[in-house]
Design a protein around this motif. Structure first.
Motif, PDB file in Angstrom:
ATOM      1  N   THR A  17      -3.750   3.069  -4.525  1.00 12.93           N
ATOM      2  CA  THR A  17      -2.579   3.589  -3.823  1.00 12.93           C
ATOM      3  C   THR A  17      -1.376   3.648  -4.743  1.00 12.93           C
ATOM      4  O   THR A  17      -0.636   4.649  -4.773  1.00 12.93           O
ATOM      5  CB  THR A  17      -2.267   2.698  -2.604  1.00 12.93           C
ATOM      6  N   GLN A  18      -1.170   2.585  -5.519  1.00 13.03           N
ATOM      7  CA  GLN A  18      -0.003   2.517  -6.400  1.00 13.03           C
ATOM      8  C   GLN A  18      -0.082   3.550  -7.516  1.00 13.03           C
ATOM      9  O   GLN A  18       0.904   4.230  -7.820  1.00 13.03           O
ATOM     10  CB  GLN A  18       0.100   1.110  -6.992  1.00 13.03           C
ATOM     11  N   VAL A  19      -1.273   3.688  -8.133  1.00 11.77           N
ATOM     12  CA  VAL A  19      -1.428   4.658  -9.216  1.00 11.77           C
ATOM     13  C   VAL A  19      -1.182   6.071  -8.719  1.00 11.77           C
ATOM     14  O   VAL A  19      -0.560   6.895  -9.400  1.00 11.77           O
ATOM     15  CB  VAL A  19      -2.829   4.543  -9.850  1.00 11.77           C
ATOM     16  N   LEU A  20      -1.649   6.355  -7.506  1.00  7.31           N
ATOM     17  CA  LEU A  20      -1.486   7.704  -6.952  1.00  7.31           C
ATOM     18  C   LEU A  20      -0.081   7.958  -6.424  1.00  7.31           C
ATOM     19  O   LEU A  20       0.248   9.080  -6.039  1.00  7.31           O
ATOM     20  CB  LEU A  20      -2.506   7.931  -5.841  1.00  7.31           C
ATOM     21  N   GLY A  21       0.738   6.911  -6.381  1.00  2.66           N
ATOM     22  CA  GLY A  21       2.132   7.098  -6.018  1.00  2.66           C
ATOM     23  C   GLY A  21       2.434   7.099  -4.541  1.00  2.66           C
ATOM     24  O   GLY A  21       3.479   7.619  -4.124  1.00  2.66           O
ATOM     25  N   TYR A  22       1.566   6.490  -3.730  1.00  2.00           N
ATOM     26  CA  TYR A  22       1.805   6.426  -2.281  1.00  2.00           C
ATOM     27  C   TYR A  22       2.476   5.103  -1.917  1.00  2.00           C
ATOM     28  O   TYR A  22       2.186   4.067  -2.529  1.00  2.00           O
ATOM     29  CB  TYR A  22       0.492   6.557  -1.514  1.00  2.00           C
ATOM     30  N   PRO A  23       3.335   5.100  -0.924  1.00  4.51           N
ATOM     31  CA  PRO A  23       3.996   3.852  -0.513  1.00  4.51           C
ATOM     32  C   PRO A  23       3.020   2.800  -0.028  1.00  4.51           C
ATOM     33  O   PRO A  23       3.213   1.606  -0.215  1.00  4.51           O
ATOM     34  CB  PRO A  23       4.946   4.297   0.604  1.00  4.51           C
ATOM     35  N   GLY A  24       1.959   3.224   0.647  1.00  5.62           N
ATOM     36  CA  GLY A  24       1.002   2.274   1.185  1.00  5.62           C
ATOM     37  C   GLY A  24      -0.354   2.924   1.349  1.00  5.62           C
ATOM     38  O   GLY A  24      -0.508   4.155   1.292  1.00  5.62           O
ATOM     39  N   THR A  25      -1.384   2.057   1.585  1.00  8.31           N
ATOM     40  CA  THR A  25      -2.735   2.575   1.720  1.00  8.31           C
ATOM     41  C   THR A  25      -2.854   3.536   2.893  1.00  8.31           C
ATOM     42  O   THR A  25      -3.556   4.555   2.823  1.00  8.31           O
ATOM     43  CB  THR A  25      -3.721   1.406   1.906  1.00  8.31           C
TER      44      THR A  25
END
Length: 1010
Positions: free
Chosen positions: A975-983
């Motif tokens: 999630t973090q690598v893809l740049g989303y705030p949360g799963t």
């Protein structure tokens, strides 16, 4: 002093004087003649000595004035003292001001003679001598001068110049280096302040009401003073028992003012220097004298960043010694806490930029400024002070007020590289030496290099430059300035400083107790294990451990900001252990904060990148810049890979060893390039298309090199060239230039016998090459495996591994099924014999791009195959909607749409004749075969699914087609690598993209209408 000059020697003297270095030999002759007429003679050996001076003309003039001022007995004593001639000409050849002093006080030459002239006097010697000069008792706890008359001030100046003369003699004759000279000048200034205070006591009747301490600041405080400089001070006072504070402060203010006048007042002997108290709290707007408590209150509440930087050099130099120590003890802790203030580093850097801008506006001579100009003394001092203030909180070895001592400690502690520290120290000594020489000439406060050639010649010769004093000096000065500026920019604006400065003080000291608590707070699951790693990295007195102690407090925060801090710290220890004492590694992390931060982020996020880095730890050097992470060109990679094969081919090793060594070298190249690509991907510096192309290029050059190595080996074993040409056809994602990190390399092998060759022999040779290439690539090695999958060949596993071009033609003409035509849409013969690859492409183009498209029967078959694949190949028990490859709206859905459009229309739409999925979709939109919105939906869904699959592989180090939903760290990392705030945001976005894509697939591929 034999063979005195006489008029009958005139014909030979002019040339001799010129050869000795006199710039005006005619004038020198006249001076010698006039002196001889008055009974003053100069011998030939003495002329030789004068010729060795920095400015022989200046030295001769000063010497003749001295001789004229001496009586016969004095001249005789001077002539008999051999020691004086080692120092006197050197002084007179540099300083016209000291020459004038000797003309006024001719007996002072004696401080340059005898063995004592080369000995370094103790600081107490200066103090006692100057106090006696003003009639004060050096043994009195509060010595007072006999009076404050001008005669007393003249005596103080004469005594001060006498000691300055002796010091210059030691300096210019090489008996004292620049460090010692600067320290002695500071001690002499402190003695003058003590004597000035004694004069002030004689002037101020109520001096006994207060205790007064004089705090040296700036170069005086750092014991690195110039020959001529303002002396920066701060005054601190306390009332004596029985005296009120207001009365004591009034008396102390009068004392301080009188002291300043005693040093700066003009007399027939000139003045000493200005005493500058502008560094006090509130500057010139504030009271001249404050109590200790008043100082503390100001510094704790109001002081600015620059004031703490100035206090770094605060040192008691005169007056009440005990009060001075109390002041130093009070400000010390405040100074070393200052760097923790908000924006401290940025404030210091901004102040330096303002000083430079102001200098540039105020003077056109900024480039000639030794002190404030680019590459000048201030560049060195500011860099050293900033490093001290940031790192000195945790390391008290850095707290020296002296620049060179602090620089040596910074180097020893690993905060500055050895070469950088040596360069700065060398430049600092050179610049200070030049500054001293410039100031000595007329004893004037200046830091500007002269532009007159005569002055530059004197400087160059004083520095020992003889061949071309002006040119050599200028080149040396500019070289030092350039070096200083380069190192200053690197150190002073080092981002790591900001990171260290922002750490809480307790985090800069990695004590076990504080570290364990802090590690838990930072999110480490195993603080005890983390602490063991920290202790292993930082224990000991080695330079390596010292640098780690600087890096780790900052890196712990970076690890904690990533999904798996424990893995990050473990990986960091493993990489550090692997690189061992490699000199560039820790220096790179310390000096290039981008590398350290990126490394921490990668190690605590990506198992794949960590494994690559552990196998090739030197690749950490790639992290320094975005340019270094950009994919290398295919041509550069291929050139490097084939060069490795050729080098091994030229070795005398056995054929199989050469081939294995060659492929091992190429796999090392692959390892490095996979790391480069994965890092760029993790950091968001690239996109899906670029990653796919880069991974395909890496695989291509690896297989090409392995093929060449296999060919070389087989040819050596056969003792002759191959009887056939060989090419490798990339298939699937490989042929589509869309490889992922965990993709196999789907291939087909094709060969074409040479004219006249036996076909069976050619088939055997080609098969041997293919098998050897696969063997070489399958050998165990420290890099991710590159699996060669030939199962998309005609007849699959049941068919021959290698076919001739004619065999492929016969097969496709007779047996080709729709799925094989579809598979050929991604066939790209990019490896091996180029001409054979071109012929293979010409062979398959009509098969994959049929002239009349496909009929309804073929369309039904393709749809049936797709539906069967969806039902049979999807793993049991998985959530279909979360399967990025085979799930609805996943990769397979989008790719089958693109391939169906290619089969139907590529014969008439040239843009569809591509092996790349996204390029085919773009071409279909341009041709009007696919609605633009539908094309965007399919493209976005395909790119998101590809990114998710790639990121899962990077995070886990293992391939998976499923979105992570169960393992917290992996889910968080993806999630973090893809740049989303949360799963939840990632899942929702993927489902939205997949749902919209499936709707397009149903409509375009299956023909479903609403």
């Amino acid at each position: 002093m034999s063979e005195p000059w006489t008029p009958d020697r005139r014909p030979t003297l002019t040339g001799r004087l010129a050869r000795l270095g006199f710039t005006d030999p005619g004038r020198a002759e006249r001076l010698l003649a006039e002196a001889a007429g008055e009974g003053v003679t100069v011998s030939d050996p003495l002329l030789d000595t004068l010729g060795a001076a920095a400015d022989p003309d200046l030295a001769l003039g000063g010497l003749l004035r001295l001789l004229e001022a001496l009586d016969p007995a004095g001249r005789a004593a001077l002539a008999a003292d051999e020691g004086v001639w080692q120092r006197l000409p050197a002084v007179l050849g540099v300083s016209s001001a000291l020459g004038e002093h000797l003309a006024r006080h001719p007996d002072d030459w004696r401080v340059l003679g005898g063995d004592g002239a080369i000995q370094a006097p103790a600081p107490r010697t200066f103090r006692d001598a100057l106090l006696r000069a003003v009639g004060a008792d050096p043994d009195d706890p509060e010595p007072a001068a006999r009076d404050a008359s001008q005669e007393t001030l003249i005596a103080l100046r004469a005594a001060y110049r006498r000691h300055l003369l002796r010091l210059a003699g030691r300096d210019l004759s090489g008996a004292a280096d620049v460090d010692e000279v600067a320290a002695a000048l500071a001690d002499l200034a402190a003695a003058a302040l003590e004597a000035g205070l004694a004069v002030a006591r004689a002037e101020v009747p109520d001096a006994g009401l207060c205790r007064l301490a004089v705090i040296g600041m700036g170069k005086c405080g750092g014991r690195e003073l110039n020959y001529v400089s303002d002396v920066d001070v701060i005054f601190v006072a306390e009332p004596r028992p029985g005296a009120s504070e207001p009365d004591a402060l009034r008396a102390a203010t009068r004392l301080a003012s009188a002291l300043m006048r005693a040093c700066s007042a003009s007399t027939p002997e000139g003045s000493l220097w200005e005493v500058d108290a502008a560094l006090r709290p509130e500057g010139k707007a504030g009271p001249l004298v404050r109590t200790l408590a008043s100082h503390r209150a100001y510094y704790e509440r109001w002081a600015k960043t620059w004031e703490f930087q100035a206090l770094l050099k605060a040192r008691p130099v005169a007056g009440d010694a005990e009060l001075g120590r109390e002041y130093a003890d009070m400000v010390g802790p405040l100074v070393w806490k200052a760097a923790a203030g908000e924006d401290f580093v940025e404030d210091v850097q901004a102040m330096r930029r303002r000083v430079e801008a102001h200098l540039h506006r105020q003077t056109q001579e900024s480039e000639r400024e030794l002190k404030l100009g680019p590459g000048g003394l201030r560049d060195i001092e500011f860099a050293v002070q900033l490093l001290q203030l940031v790192h000195g909180r945790a390391d008290d070895t850095l707290r020296s007020p002296n620049t060179l001592e602090a620089l040596a400690s910074l180097s020893q502690g690993g905060y500055v590289g050895r070469d950088d520290a040596a360069g700065l120290a060398s430049a600092y000594r050179f610049l200070r030496r030049v500054e001293h020489l410039i100031q000595l000439h007329r004893l004037r406060r200046t830091h500007t290099v002269p532009d007159d050639d005569h002055d530059l010649r004197r400087l160059g010769r004083a520095l020992g430059l003889r061949t071309d004093p002006v040119g050599e000096f200028t080149a040396l000065w500019r070289r030092h300035a350039r070096g200083v500026r380069t190192i200053h920019e690197k150190l002073f604006y080092r981002p790591l400083l900001r990171a260290v400065a922002r750490l809480p003080e307790e985090e800069t000291r990695l004590t076990p107790e504080a570290a364990r608590t802090r590690l838990t707070a930072l999110g480490f699951n195993d603080p005890a294990g983390a602490l063991r790693h920290i202790e292993a990295l930082t224990s000991g007195v080695s330079r390596r451990a010292a640098i780690q102690r600087t890096l780790l407090p900052v890196m712990l925060g970076w690890f904690a900001a990533a999904p798996d801090p424990d893995a990050g710290l473990l990986g960091f220890r493993q990489v550090s252990d692997a690189l061992g004492t490699t000199p560039w590694y820790l220096r790179l992390l310390r000096d290039e904060v981008t590398v350290a931060e990126r490394m921490a982020r990668l190690l605590a996020t990506s198992r794949y990148a960590t494994d690559l880095l552990l196998r090739a730890p030197e690749a950490v050097a790639l992290l320094g810049s975005d340019d270094g992470l950009a994919p290398r060109s295919f041509e550069a990679l291929m050139s490097e890979a084939l060069a490795a094969v050729r080098r091994r081919e030229d070795d005398d090793k056995a054929a199989h060893e050469s081939a294995e060594d060659a492929v091992a070298a190429v796999r090392g190249l692959r390892r490095r390039e996979l790391f480069r690509t994965s890092v760029a991907d993790l950091l968001g510096l690239t996109d899906v298309r670029t990653v796919g192309e880069a991974l395909t290029d890496i695989a291509t050059v690896t297989i090409e090199a392995a093929l060449q190595a296999a060919v070389n080996k087989i040819e050596m074993e056969r003792r002759g060239p191959l009887p056939t040409r060989v090419a490798v056809v990339a298939m699937g994602r490989f042929g589509g230039h869309e490889l992922g990190y965990g993709s196999d390399a789907d291939v087909m092998f094709v060969h074409d016998p040479l004219p006249g060759a036996d076909e069976r022999d050619a088939q055997t040779a080609a098969h041997s090459v293919a098998e050897e290439m696969r063997r070489l690539l399958a050998r165990p090695a420290p890099d991710p495996p590159l699996q060669i999958d030939p199962n998309l060949r005609p007849e699959g596993k049941a068919g021959p591994l290698v076919r001739t071009l004619a065999s492929y033609a016969a097969y496709y003409a007779r047996w080709s099924a729709p799925w094989e035509s579809q598979a050929l849409l991604r066939a790209d013969p990019i490896i091996g014999d180029p001409e054979l690859g071109h012929r293979f492409r010409a062979l398959i183009d009509p098969v994959r791009w049929p002239r009349d498209g496909i009929d309804d029967k073929a369309l039904r078959e393709i749809r049936r195959l797709k539906a069967r694949m969806e039902s049979e190949r999807l793993p049991r028990g998985v959530e279909r909607r979360l399967h990025t490859k085979l799930g609805p709206g996943g990769l397979s859905d989008v790719e089958w749409v693109a391939q169906l459009l290619q089969l139907q229309h590529a014969h008439e739409v040239a843009g569809l004749r591509t092996t790349r999925t996204l390029a085919a979709l773009d071409a279909a939109v341009r041709a009007g075969l696919l609605d633009e919105t539908d094309g965007e939906v399919l493209s976005s869904a395909w790119q998101l699914a590809t990114r998710i699959r790639g990121t899962v592989m990077l995070v886990r180090g293992r391939a998976s087609d499923l979105l992570p939903t169960d393992h917290h760290k992996e889910r968080s990392a993806v999630t973090q690598v893809l740049g989303y705030p949360g799963t939840g945001d990632l899942l929702e976005d993927y489902r939205r993209h997949a749902r919209r894509a499936r709707a397009v697939v149903d409509r375009v591929f299956y023909g479903v209408t609403d």
